[in-house]
Design a protein around this motif. Sequence first.
Motif, PDB file in Angstrom:
ATOM      1  N   ALA A  17       5.815  12.646  28.343  1.00 44.95           N
ATOM      2  CA  ALA A  17       4.588  13.128  28.228  1.00 44.95           C
ATOM      3  C   ALA A  17       4.357  13.531  27.221  1.00 44.95           C
ATOM      4  O   ALA A  17       4.499  14.687  27.054  1.00 44.95           O
ATOM      5  CB  ALA A  17       4.349  12.809  29.752  1.00 44.95           C
ATOM      6  N   PRO A  18       2.776  13.196  26.459  1.00 48.13           N
ATOM      7  CA  PRO A  18       1.924  14.701  25.134  1.00 48.13           C
ATOM      8  C   PRO A  18       2.107  15.405  25.979  1.00 48.13           C
ATOM      9  O   PRO A  18       1.517  15.747  27.421  1.00 48.13           O
ATOM     10  CB  PRO A  18       1.488  13.787  24.420  1.00 48.13           C
ATOM     11  CG  PRO A  18       0.846  13.056  25.914  1.00 48.13           C
ATOM     12  CD  PRO A  18       2.202  12.022  26.281  1.00 48.13           C
TER      13      PRO A  18
ATOM     14  N   ILE B  44       4.450  20.135  33.686  1.00 48.40           N
ATOM     15  CA  ILE B  44       5.991  20.935  33.880  1.00 48.40           C
ATOM     16  C   ILE B  44       6.473  19.953  31.859  1.00 48.40           C
ATOM     17  O   ILE B  44       6.800  18.899  32.103  1.00 48.40           O
ATOM     18  CB  ILE B  44       6.229  20.001  34.521  1.00 48.40           C
ATOM     19  CG1 ILE B  44       6.392  20.487  36.432  1.00 48.40           C
ATOM     20  CG2 ILE B  44       8.032  20.102  34.506  1.00 48.40           C
ATOM     21  CD1 ILE B  44       6.627  21.970  36.014  1.00 48.40           C
ATOM     22  N   VAL B  45       7.194  21.330  31.861  1.00 45.59           N
ATOM     23  CA  VAL B  45       7.574  21.568  30.394  1.00 45.59           C
ATOM     24  C   VAL B  45       9.303  21.371  30.565  1.00 45.59           C
ATOM     25  O   VAL B  45       9.354  23.135  30.821  1.00 45.59           O
ATOM     26  CB  VAL B  45       7.295  22.185  29.101  1.00 45.59           C
ATOM     27  CG1 VAL B  45       8.000  22.028  27.689  1.00 45.59           C
ATOM     28  CG2 VAL B  45       5.701  21.565  28.841  1.00 45.59           C
ATOM     29  N   GLU B  46      10.759  20.724  29.913  1.00 43.87           N
ATOM     30  CA  GLU B  46      11.722  21.109  29.943  1.00 43.87           C
ATOM     31  C   GLU B  46      11.586  21.074  28.021  1.00 43.87           C
ATOM     32  O   GLU B  46      11.508  20.679  27.826  1.00 43.87           O
ATOM     33  CB  GLU B  46      12.875  20.268  30.535  1.00 43.87           C
ATOM     34  CG  GLU B  46      13.763  20.554  30.252  1.00 43.87           C
ATOM     35  CD  GLU B  46      14.210  21.643  31.509  1.00 43.87           C
ATOM     36  OE1 GLU B  46      15.045  21.431  31.548  1.00 43.87           O
ATOM     37  OE2 GLU B  46      13.685  21.985  32.396  1.00 43.87           O
ATOM     38  N   VAL B  47      11.979  22.479  28.100  1.00 45.85           N
ATOM     39  CA  VAL B  47      13.020  22.748  26.557  1.00 45.85           C
ATOM     40  C   VAL B  47      14.400  23.130  25.802  1.00 45.85           C
ATOM     41  O   VAL B  47      14.862  23.377  27.610  1.00 45.85           O
ATOM     42  CB  VAL B  47      12.529  24.576  26.183  1.00 45.85           C
ATOM     43  CG1 VAL B  47      12.535  24.729  24.026  1.00 45.85           C
ATOM     44  CG2 VAL B  47      10.558  24.545  26.528  1.00 45.85           C
TER      45      VAL B  47
ATOM     46  N   ASP C 274      13.812  14.990  39.416  1.00 42.38           N
ATOM     47  CA  ASP C 274      13.085  16.536  40.179  1.00 42.38           C
ATOM     48  C   ASP C 274      11.999  16.752  39.169  1.00 42.38           C
ATOM     49  O   ASP C 274      10.691  16.729  40.314  1.00 42.38           O
ATOM     50  CB  ASP C 274      14.412  17.011  40.025  1.00 42.38           C
ATOM     51  CG  ASP C 274      15.630  16.929  41.360  1.00 42.38           C
ATOM     52  OD1 ASP C 274      15.083  15.656  42.075  1.00 42.38           O
ATOM     53  OD2 ASP C 274      16.512  17.696  41.776  1.00 42.38           O
ATOM     54  N   TYR C 275      12.239  16.842  37.979  1.00 44.69           N
ATOM     55  CA  TYR C 275      10.935  17.762  37.017  1.00 44.69           C
ATOM     56  C   TYR C 275       9.827  16.698  37.257  1.00 44.69           C
ATOM     57  O   TYR C 275       8.489  17.365  37.800  1.00 44.69           O
ATOM     58  CB  TYR C 275      11.010  17.749  35.967  1.00 44.69           C
ATOM     59  CG  TYR C 275      12.318  19.337  35.352  1.00 44.69           C
ATOM     60  CD1 TYR C 275      12.988  19.540  37.075  1.00 44.69           C
ATOM     61  CD2 TYR C 275      13.016  19.252  34.711  1.00 44.69           C
ATOM     62  CE1 TYR C 275      13.480  20.752  36.899  1.00 44.69           C
ATOM     63  CE2 TYR C 275      13.985  20.652  34.264  1.00 44.69           C
ATOM     64  CZ  TYR C 275      14.022  20.961  35.857  1.00 44.69           C
ATOM     65  OH  TYR C 275      15.183  22.015  35.527  1.00 44.69           O
ATOM     66  N   ILE C 276      10.225  15.626  37.818  1.00 48.47           N
ATOM     67  CA  ILE C 276       8.793  14.198  37.707  1.00 48.47           C
ATOM     68  C   ILE C 276       8.213  14.579  38.948  1.00 48.47           C
ATOM     69  O   ILE C 276       7.417  14.187  39.054  1.00 48.47           O
ATOM     70  CB  ILE C 276       9.165  13.071  37.502  1.00 48.47           C
ATOM     71  CG1 ILE C 276       9.370  13.007  36.196  1.00 48.47           C
ATOM     72  CG2 ILE C 276       8.200  11.583  37.827  1.00 48.47           C
ATOM     73  CD1 ILE C 276      10.067  11.245  35.593  1.00 48.47           C
ATOM     74  N   VAL C 277       8.983  14.385  40.115  1.00 54.26           N
ATOM     75  CA  VAL C 277       9.128  14.924  41.251  1.00 54.26           C
ATOM     76  C   VAL C 277       7.307  16.584  41.756  1.00 54.26           C
ATOM     77  O   VAL C 277       6.856  16.041  41.809  1.00 54.26           O
ATOM     78  CB  VAL C 277       9.773  14.936  42.707  1.00 54.26           C
ATOM     79  CG1 VAL C 277       9.112  15.030  44.053  1.00 54.26           C
ATOM     80  CG2 VAL C 277      10.727  13.675  42.744  1.00 54.26           C
ATOM     81  N   ILE C 278       8.075  17.350  40.815  1.00 55.71           N
ATOM     82  CA  ILE C 278       7.643  18.509  40.951  1.00 55.71           C
ATOM     83  C   ILE C 278       5.919  18.185  40.278  1.00 55.71           C
ATOM     84  O   ILE C 278       5.502  18.727  40.255  1.00 55.71           O
ATOM     85  CB  ILE C 278       7.963  19.775  40.245  1.00 55.71           C
ATOM     86  CG1 ILE C 278       9.546  20.073  41.396  1.00 55.71           C
ATOM     87  CG2 ILE C 278       7.338  20.620  40.142  1.00 55.71           C
ATOM     88  CD1 ILE C 278      11.038  20.751  40.537  1.00 55.71           C
ATOM     89  N   ALA C 279       5.965  17.452  38.873  1.00 56.84           N
ATOM     90  CA  ALA C 279       4.635  17.322  38.232  1.00 56.84           C
ATOM     91  C   ALA C 279       3.990  16.582  38.722  1.00 56.84           C
ATOM     92  O   ALA C 279       2.726  16.978  38.893  1.00 56.84           O
ATOM     93  CB  ALA C 279       5.235  16.547  37.269  1.00 56.84           C
TER      94      ALA C 279
ATOM     95  N   LYS D 212       2.963  14.118  33.768  1.00 59.89           N
ATOM     96  CA  LYS D 212       2.566  15.756  33.682  1.00 59.89           C
ATOM     97  C   LYS D 212       4.076  15.935  33.209  1.00 59.89           C
ATOM     98  O   LYS D 212       3.934  17.298  33.843  1.00 59.89           O
ATOM     99  CB  LYS D 212       2.200  15.471  35.044  1.00 59.89           C
ATOM    100  CG  LYS D 212       1.047  15.378  35.509  1.00 59.89           C
ATOM    101  CD  LYS D 212       0.225  15.579  36.590  1.00 59.89           C
ATOM    102  CE  LYS D 212       0.251  16.935  36.787  1.00 59.89           C
ATOM    103  NZ  LYS D 212      -0.553  17.136  38.019  1.00 59.89           N
ATOM    104  N   PHE D 213       4.600  14.875  32.778  1.00 62.14           N
ATOM    105  CA  PHE D 213       6.336  15.816  32.728  1.00 62.14           C
ATOM    106  C   PHE D 213       6.635  15.885  31.073  1.00 62.14           C
ATOM    107  O   PHE D 213       6.617  14.424  31.003  1.00 62.14           O
ATOM    108  CB  PHE D 213       7.535  15.155  33.652  1.00 62.14           C
ATOM    109  CG  PHE D 213       8.804  15.478  33.046  1.00 62.14           C
ATOM    110  CD1 PHE D 213       9.513  17.298  32.850  1.00 62.14           C
ATOM    111  CD2 PHE D 213       9.486  14.146  32.909  1.00 62.14           C
ATOM    112  CE1 PHE D 213      10.477  17.249  32.504  1.00 62.14           C
ATOM    113  CE2 PHE D 213      11.058  14.957  32.161  1.00 62.14           C
ATOM    114  CZ  PHE D 213      11.781  16.531  32.032  1.00 62.14           C
ATOM    115  N   SER D 214       6.997  16.213  30.199  1.00 66.97           N
ATOM    116  CA  SER D 214       7.436  16.378  28.532  1.00 66.97           C
ATOM    117  C   SER D 214       8.243  17.326  28.142  1.00 66.97           C
ATOM    118  O   SER D 214       9.025  18.248  29.251  1.00 66.97           O
ATOM    119  CB  SER D 214       5.429  17.378  27.794  1.00 66.97           C
ATOM    120  OG  SER D 214       4.676  16.675  28.538  1.00 66.97           O
TER     121      SER D 214
END
Length: 417
Positions: free
Chosen positions: A25-26, A165-168, A182-187, A192-194
């Motif tokens: 996601a942007p 939620i952003v993963e670098v 898991d991060y998509i579930v959190i978001a 809402k996941f980038s």
Amino acid sequence: MALSQAQEVPKGCTTTSIEGTVKEAPLPSPGDKLYLMEKAEYAIKFPRLSIRSSKSGAINSVELKQVVMSGLIRADEYRFDFSWYYKAEVSFDMRFLPPKPFLSSSGGVQDLDRRHSLTPFPKGFMAGELRRPDVTIVKDKSVRWPGQAGSDHQGAIHPDKLLRIVEVKFPGDVLHAKQRSDYIVIAGSSKKFSVLEVTDCRDKGEREKAREFNAQTKPTQAYDSRQWPVPLEQPRKAPAPVPVYGPKATPNPAYVEAWTFAHEAVESLREGGNSAINALSQEVRQYMDDASAWLTQQGKWIRQEAGKAWEWLSESTGEVLRWTDEQLREMWKQVQLYTDLTLEMLKEIDWVQVLADIGITVGTVVVIIAIGAGLVAAGVPAAIVSALVILVRLAQMFWGVFATVLGGGAVLTAASA
């Protein structure tokens, strides 16, 4: 045959700087990428450090990119009393739907506007059911809750404040399928996941200049993301700002000074003696006055049970430094307030290292703390660094009686440093 400069640049690069590509996601706004890339640019230029363990003496290589980036964001969080759009490494409890962010208990669990817990091992977590996304962006900086709508672990209800939620991902990092899901579930949604992929597009010549700069100018110099390496003649007292970007303009940006060590092991502040103290800028040395003597000289630590105090006696000068139990308890309260460390974690700390001074005017530093096999980045007031180092040292040498004084255990009386 020598490679051309163009061939030395990593595949996919369009410049010879450090680039960031947003995937999935942007990001919510252009300012978000600017903010995150300023931190990423600084972090990627930290060399891989060789750290000497104070417990075993072994030297291990540590990759600090993600730790330093988290520390820089944490420093901004501290500067704004955690009322900030960006949260570094919020711990989420995956046993719930939506996942619950772990909140700090340092200010009391009755506070509905508590910040997120800063420890990687929050109270009540279960192994295998904890996730820590690199960055959480929230909708409203005035509300500290960093999650979706729902209840916290104490049952208090909170509105949905999670924006992204952003993963670098730095070079060599991989986003695993389970991590992504898991991060998509959190978001709350894939929208809402980038993912921010950071690429070091500097050519071989630019990287070599940076290495030479680190070797020649350590421990400190001003950092400017637009100009690296910084000219040697640049005044020490004129650090360049790392802008604090956000949805709204923010005054008084943080200043960053790099303390990088290119070719030698970094010993912890509590074990490194003169080499550790000399690696600190004059500003932070002033905050280390309480610890500088015993860090740089041989001496003996003594528990004075009758006076409920702790003393350090210099073998060379006869100087005596003294801290009462009450003083240590107050120091511990301050350290807990800014780190969420527990007594159990304090016992497990292997080393503490100051890596960056964030701003002469705001007096904030980034410290890296090794707890077992994990690294914790904290942006804390420079004024509590000395307290942290003293507490770690006493915990190592006098754990039983020390834990009793702070609120826990009993044993030991004297030891040589």
